[in-house]
Scaffold this motif. Structure first.
Motif, PDB file in Angstrom:
ATOM      1  N   MET A  70       0.838  -1.191   0.000  1.00  0.00           N
ATOM      2  CA  MET A  70       0.000   0.000   0.000  1.00  0.00           C
ATOM      3  C   MET A  70       0.883   1.255   0.000  1.00  0.00           C
ATOM      4  N   PRO A  71       0.409   2.351  -0.626  1.00  0.00           N
ATOM      5  CA  PRO A  71       1.177   3.581  -0.600  1.00  0.00           C
ATOM      6  C   PRO A  71       1.367   4.086   0.821  1.00  0.00           C
ATOM      7  N   ASP A  72       2.454   4.802   1.032  1.00  0.00           N
ATOM      8  CA  ASP A  72       2.784   5.295   2.366  1.00  0.00           C
ATOM      9  C   ASP A  72       2.142   6.655   2.674  1.00  0.00           C
ATOM     10  N   SER A  73       1.394   7.196   1.733  1.00  0.00           N
ATOM     11  CA  SER A  73       0.795   8.508   1.970  1.00  0.00           C
ATOM     12  C   SER A  73      -0.307   8.397   3.009  1.00  0.00           C
ATOM     13  N   GLY A  74      -0.693   9.541   3.558  1.00  0.00           N
ATOM     14  CA  GLY A  74      -1.747   9.549   4.558  1.00  0.00           C
ATOM     15  C   GLY A  74      -3.119   9.790   3.982  1.00  0.00           C
ATOM     16  N   ASP A  75      -3.277   9.671   2.672  1.00  0.00           N
ATOM     17  CA  ASP A  75      -4.573   9.887   2.035  1.00  0.00           C
ATOM     18  C   ASP A  75      -5.553   8.786   2.423  1.00  0.00           C
ATOM     19  N   PRO A  76      -6.838   9.102   2.457  1.00  0.00           N
ATOM     20  CA  PRO A  76      -7.840   8.087   2.830  1.00  0.00           C
ATOM     21  C   PRO A  76      -8.025   7.031   1.736  1.00  0.00           C
ATOM     22  N   TRP A  77      -8.494   5.873   2.174  1.00  0.00           N
ATOM     23  CA  TRP A  77      -8.812   4.766   1.280  1.00  0.00           C
ATOM     24  C   TRP A  77     -10.316   4.604   1.208  1.00  0.00           C
ATOM     25  N   LEU A  78     -10.803   4.212   0.041  1.00  0.00           N
ATOM     26  CA  LEU A  78     -12.206   3.843  -0.122  1.00  0.00           C
ATOM     27  C   LEU A  78     -12.231   2.469  -0.768  1.00  0.00           C
ATOM     28  N   ILE A  79     -12.923   1.518  -0.136  1.00  0.00           N
ATOM     29  CA  ILE A  79     -12.920   0.131  -0.596  1.00  0.00           C
ATOM     30  C   ILE A  79     -14.354  -0.368  -0.730  1.00  0.00           C
ATOM     31  N   ARG A  80     -14.646  -0.985  -1.872  1.00  0.00           N
ATOM     32  CA  ARG A  80     -15.930  -1.654  -2.076  1.00  0.00           C
ATOM     33  C   ARG A  80     -15.688  -3.161  -2.063  1.00  0.00           C
ATOM     34  N   THR A  81     -16.324  -3.853  -1.108  1.00  0.00           N
ATOM     35  CA  THR A  81     -16.164  -5.290  -0.971  1.00  0.00           C
ATOM     36  C   THR A  81     -17.497  -5.971  -1.220  1.00  0.00           C
ATOM     37  N   LEU A  82     -17.486  -6.983  -2.092  1.00  0.00           N
ATOM     38  CA  LEU A  82     -18.692  -7.703  -2.458  1.00  0.00           C
ATOM     39  C   LEU A  82     -18.519  -9.179  -2.134  1.00  0.00           C
ATOM     40  N   SER A  83     -19.645  -9.850  -1.878  1.00  0.00           N
ATOM     41  CA  SER A  83     -19.648 -11.289  -1.617  1.00  0.00           C
ATOM     42  C   SER A  83     -20.696 -11.935  -2.498  1.00  0.00           C
ATOM     43  N   ASP A  84     -20.385 -13.160  -2.970  1.00  0.00           N
ATOM     44  CA  ASP A  84     -21.340 -13.862  -3.829  1.00  0.00           C
ATOM     45  C   ASP A  84     -22.251 -14.791  -3.041  1.00  0.00           C
ATOM     46  N   GLY A  85     -22.143 -14.794  -1.720  1.00  0.00           N
ATOM     47  CA  GLY A  85     -22.992 -15.651  -0.901  1.00  0.00           C
ATOM     48  C   GLY A  85     -22.366 -16.973  -0.552  1.00  0.00           C
ATOM     49  N   SER A  86     -21.345 -17.395  -1.285  1.00  0.00           N
ATOM     50  CA  SER A  86     -20.678 -18.669  -0.987  1.00  0.00           C
ATOM     51  C   SER A  86     -19.403 -18.468  -0.177  1.00  0.00           C
ATOM     52  N   GLY A  87     -19.090 -17.215   0.139  1.00  0.00           N
ATOM     53  CA  GLY A  87     -17.880 -16.926   0.900  1.00  0.00           C
ATOM     54  C   GLY A  87     -16.797 -16.260   0.106  1.00  0.00           C
ATOM     55  N   LEU A  88     -16.930 -16.215  -1.226  1.00  0.00           N
ATOM     56  CA  LEU A  88     -15.946 -15.536  -2.056  1.00  0.00           C
ATOM     57  C   LEU A  88     -16.115 -14.028  -1.933  1.00  0.00           C
ATOM     58  N   LEU A  89     -15.016 -13.319  -1.736  1.00  0.00           N
ATOM     59  CA  LEU A  89     -15.030 -11.869  -1.599  1.00  0.00           C
ATOM     60  C   LEU A  89     -14.212 -11.242  -2.711  1.00  0.00           C
ATOM     61  N   ALA A  90     -14.686 -10.109  -3.207  1.00  0.00           N
ATOM     62  CA  ALA A  90     -13.970  -9.349  -4.228  1.00  0.00           C
ATOM     63  C   ALA A  90     -14.069  -7.880  -3.871  1.00  0.00           C
ATOM     64  N   SER A  91     -12.979  -7.147  -4.058  1.00  0.00           N
ATOM     65  CA  SER A  91     -12.959  -5.749  -3.646  1.00  0.00           C
ATOM     66  C   SER A  91     -12.350  -4.871  -4.736  1.00  0.00           C
ATOM     67  N   VAL A  92     -12.691  -3.590  -4.659  1.00  0.00           N
ATOM     68  CA  VAL A  92     -12.049  -2.548  -5.456  1.00  0.00           C
ATOM     69  C   VAL A  92     -11.637  -1.463  -4.485  1.00  0.00           C
ATOM     70  N   ALA A  93     -10.372  -1.080  -4.494  1.00  0.00           N
ATOM     71  CA  ALA A  93      -9.856  -0.078  -3.572  1.00  0.00           C
ATOM     72  C   ALA A  93      -9.270   1.092  -4.342  1.00  0.00           C
ATOM     73  N   ALA A  94      -9.427   2.285  -3.787  1.00  0.00           N
ATOM     74  CA  ALA A  94      -8.855   3.492  -4.378  1.00  0.00           C
ATOM     75  C   ALA A  94      -8.338   4.369  -3.258  1.00  0.00           C
ATOM     76  N   VAL A  95      -7.287   5.153  -3.534  1.00  0.00           N
ATOM     77  CA  VAL A  95      -6.683   6.015  -2.529  1.00  0.00           C
ATOM     78  C   VAL A  95      -6.479   7.398  -3.122  1.00  0.00           C
ATOM     79  N   GLY A  96      -6.714   8.406  -2.301  1.00  0.00           N
ATOM     80  CA  GLY A  96      -6.541   9.776  -2.777  1.00  0.00           C
ATOM     81  C   GLY A  96      -7.107  10.761  -1.779  1.00  0.00           C
ATOM     82  N   PRO A  97      -6.839  12.043  -1.987  1.00  0.00           N
ATOM     83  CA  PRO A  97      -7.294  13.047  -1.017  1.00  0.00           C
ATOM     84  C   PRO A  97      -8.775  13.389  -1.120  1.00  0.00           C
TER      85      PRO A  97
END
Length: 285
Positions: free
Chosen positions: A1-28
């Motif tokens: 992960m970047p060392d900057s202090g900018d906030p992270w925003l993460i979208r995490t999804l589940s298909d109901g069987s336990g599999l997880l998938a995410s999209v993360a972005a960082v910025g001010p």
């Protein structure tokens, strides 16, 4: 992960069987992060290929304009970079991990559920092509490397394509008994054995040619003389420049698989003594 202090925003999804998938972005700017994440379709995170659900996670890195403090339009956002993927194929768990700092290869792992052991050949994936390295068995998993294109966005597209091919291959192979693997991939298995023998062949060839140097007439100060007498240092330096350190080994000869199933129990009294342990999943011929 970047060392900057900018906030992270993460979208995490589940298909109901336990599999997880995410999209993360960082910025001010959190609002812009939300726009970036919403621009990634949910169907890209969850893909069904060969009847198998594949969960893929991405990271959206900042563009050079954003890093410089500018606010480029949404069309100039960096493309999502794949960092992880997971799937479950016929009782076998597949995990892919891609390093953001080394985009030349990705790691593939195959694991069984607790109480089970994988009975697979080390060329299970390598028969797909030169880009798939042979598997190596560790304590609780099998590991392989996948060579991909180094530059984005071609790297992520290449990983996604090879991941789909890997899933299709596993789904087709694990759906059949192990006895069908060798006849179906006989030529590819011999190609893998030849590929694994290349480092050893080169080393033995150099050793065999070494005595012939004394019969070669070379002038004092010639480039050929310089190269020959500095060959060990040149070879050693060349090894450190390779993306992947070659393994010097005597590859096993391809043979039919002796086991009757791809999975065996490890919670039975005689588990692990041979490959004839009762299979967890018996594939129909």
């Amino acid at each position: 992960m970047p060392d900057s202090g900018d906030p992270w925003l993460i979208r995490t999804l589940s298909d109901g069987s336990g599999l997880l998938a995410s999209v993360a972005a960082v910025g001010p700017d959190v609002g812009r992060l939300l726009e970036q994440i919403e621009a990634v379709p949910i169907r890209r995170q969850f893909r069904i290929h060969s009847g198998v659900t594949v969960a893929r996670s991405y990271l959206i890195e900042r563009t050079s304009g954003e890093k410089a403090g500018r606010n480029p339009p949404l069309s100039d956002f960096a493309q999502p970079v794949i960092v992880e993927a997971r799937a479950r194929v016929a009782g076998v768990n597949l995990e892919l991990k891609s390093s953001r700092y080394n985009r030349h290869s990705v790691e593939l792992r195959l694991t069984a559920d607790p109480g089970a052991k994988l009975l697979i050949p080390d060329d299970l994936l390598a028969v797909l092509g030169w880009k798939w390295r042979p598997l190596r068995e560790f304590v609780d998993h099998w590991r392989s490397n996948l060579r991909v294109r180094p530059e984005e966005p071609a790297c992520t597209a290449d990983i996604e394509d090879k991941l789909d091919r890997t899933i299709a291959h596993l789904a087709q192979t694990l759906d059949q008994p192990p006895s069908r693997f060798h006849p179906r991939h006989r030529r590819a298995r011999w190609r893998v054995a030849f590929q694994r023998a290349i480092p050893l062949t080169i080393g033995l060839t150099l050793l065999a040619l070494t005595p012939a140097i004394q019969w070669i007439e070379m002038k004092e100060g010639s480039i050929l003389r310089l190269l020959i007498f500095n060959a060990p240092l040149i070879v050693l330096a060349g090894l450190f420049t390779l993306r992947e350190m070659p393994r010097i080994e005597v590859p096993p000869m391809p043979r039919p698989l002796p086991n009757t199933g791809w999975l065996a129990r490890t919670d039975t009294p005689h588990a692990g003594q041979d490959h004839e342990s009762p299979p967890v999943e018996a594939a129909e011929p």
